[in-house]
Write a protein that holds these residues in place. Sequence first.
Motif, PDB file in Angstrom:
ATOM      1  N   LEU A 167      -6.307   0.560  -3.465  1.00 27.43           N
ATOM      2  CA  LEU A 167      -6.689  -0.735  -2.884  1.00 27.43           C
ATOM      3  C   LEU A 167      -6.737  -1.820  -3.953  1.00 27.43           C
TER       4      LEU A 167
ATOM      5  N   LEU B   8       0.844  -1.199   0.000  1.00 26.19           N
ATOM      6  CA  LEU B   8       0.000   0.000   0.000  1.00 26.19           C
ATOM      7  C   LEU B   8       0.885   1.258   0.000  1.00 26.19           C
TER       8      LEU B   8
ATOM      9  N   HIS C 120      -5.744  -8.417  -2.139  1.00 19.84           N
ATOM     10  CA  HIS C 120      -6.802  -8.228  -1.135  1.00 19.84           C
ATOM     11  C   HIS C 120      -7.915  -9.246  -1.339  1.00 19.84           C
TER      12      HIS C 120
ATOM     13  N   ALA D   1     -12.350   2.755   1.020  1.00 18.20           N
ATOM     14  CA  ALA D   1     -11.910   3.895   0.216  1.00 18.20           C
ATOM     15  C   ALA D   1     -13.074   4.856   0.048  1.00 18.20           C
TER      16      ALA D   1
ATOM     17  N   LEU E 241      -8.401   6.868   2.136  1.00 20.57           N
ATOM     18  CA  LEU E 241      -8.478   5.487   2.610  1.00 20.57           C
ATOM     19  C   LEU E 241      -8.605   5.502   4.123  1.00 20.57           C
TER      20      LEU E 241
ATOM     21  N   ALA F  38     -10.060  -2.352   5.040  1.00 17.80           N
ATOM     22  CA  ALA F  38      -9.840  -1.008   4.495  1.00 17.80           C
ATOM     23  C   ALA F  38     -11.052  -0.532   3.713  1.00 17.80           C
TER      24      ALA F  38
END
Lengths: 259, 392
Positions: free
Chosen positions: B213, B21, B218, B204, B187, B202
């Motif tokens: 992302l 990230l 993920h 956004a 984020l 997470a």
Amino acid sequence: MAQNAKPRLAVWKFSSCDGCQLSLLDCEDELLAVAGAVEIANFPEASRAVGKGPYDLSLVEGSITTPHDAERIHRVRRLSKFLVTIGACATAGGIQALRNFHDVKNYISAVYPSPEFIETLSKSTPISDHVKVDMELRGCPINKYQLVEVLSAILNKRKPGISSHSVCIECKRRGTVCIMVAQGIPCLGPVTHAGCGAICPSYNRGCYGCFGPKETPNTESLAAQLTGLGVSDPDIVRAMRGFNACAEPFRKEGEAHER
Amino acid sequence: MPGNDSNQRCVTFESEQLQSLLDAVQGRGYEVFGPRVRDNTIVLDRLSSITELPIGAGTDQNNARFRLTSRQDQAFFSYTVGAQSWKRYLHEPTLRLWNAQRDDGGFKVDANQSLPPKQAFVGVRPCELNAILALDRVLLHGVAADSAYRSRREKTLIVAVDCGVAGGTCFCTSMGTGPRASSGYDLALTEIIEGDRHYFVARAETELGAEILEGIPHSVPTEAERTAAENVVASAAAHMGRTVDAANIRDLLVRNPSHSRWDQVATRCMTCGNCTMVCPTCFCTTTTDVTDLAGEHAEHCRLWDSCFTLDYSYIHGGAVRSSAKSRFRQWLTHKFGIWFDQFGQSGCVGCGRCITWCPAGIDVTEELAALREGNPPGNCPPIRKETPRGNA
């Protein structure tokens, strides 16, 4: 200003270590500009050529500790259009003002084999106790950038950018973390006059109060915090009795912890 | 709370991907700033690797006291707010506004044209995020709009991190600013440690955030992961070190300029200005001029200022607020009260820095509670509608 004759500068020494007037010679990069902007008419530390007064600007270093000096300062005042005291001695009596808390006769007989030749006053006092002072520049020693700032402001007929707030504000602007809060290190920063650029806390040392009390200092509150950090009364007295021991707020706070 | 997320891109990623990230942010040309351990505390500084984060660091905070502690885990974000706030990178402590050079019979002015770099803030706490939004209100809009602030703010990417731990001086729940980031970020992350598993949920809020992302490994959050994220925040909310009864607080302050409590606190206040310097929403500045000895060159600079200095209230003839009492009262009344008149919201976000970093240990929550005690609601001047206003 440039069209007129250059302003005449004089530097005077009373009871002091010379450190503050040496700050002027220490200006290095700015020294040639200073020499170009003013006529250095009387500065024995720099030149034996001494021009007669009157002077447009006098920088006065040192405190008054002898009957002779108590006379001489009046002559300096008469010769000076604008009088600026430089350093802790000239503005608060300096480290030598520690004598003010004791009987100076005992010191004289302990130090000198023939004390009868020593002529001294019982107290070391700041210049402002004797004559009118137009401006005071703090510090032990003074900060050379502040000295250049004062000269520059006087030459350009503007107000000098000299702040009288706490050292804490200088710490925060430069990004230094409070060592008293984060590490429990005793520090005089919250009651001390800014001007040094907050040097000591940036090296993990508490502020020693070299620039003396700030505007509206609350030394009583700070002393209570120091006690909370485990600082004993005798150590609080020592903290208050540095280069500005006889600056009124520091003197009073020291005495409050003496009993 | 989860309802807000319906329009957001929401993912789960394992803790090892945090570096990806960071790389994704840096790869887009951002200079990254984040929390680091330094000077026995947490400071904000440049960040190039996640190994520089305060891994396993905790914090113990109380009046006039901050201590770092060690945790048993490898959490990246289990400390509570450190010594500095993000205003340092948006509203700089010292800034040269312009310089001037003398030329034939006049002078030439050069405005400070340096363009700030794109910057990313990683690890912005919900209270701090709200502080940035409060500064936006003052410095992006209205009569106090500031071009230097705008140029930095517009190039700022925000990665917020919800709080899983509350500090001894935290009171964001009282001010409605945390412990979960509700909006204003690119984020927002929730850090979760469950036994051997260490991961992030997470979300956004912006296209840019979603794109970042998308670029890292993920998965879609499971119901259990979403619940775990909610529990993390709920745990922080349940452990606030301080509380403030914020109901009608503006009126309470406006009605009580003569309360005896102001005299009491003035005996402790050192007017050192630390509270205003560490406050993430205190925005006051002063200006100063510097000239060279020859009078050929001048610079006009801006510096952080504090309402605790005498110069701050100096007008013709002297300082208006000469006593510590009047200065402390001004600050507290403005922060919790008159901000509503000027900017339509409280100036306090409940981060607790003013309590931790006051060298005299003055606690605003305690002062507000004392002002409220035995003080029934009464009449006071209504909030003015002429918002937003300029400087305090």
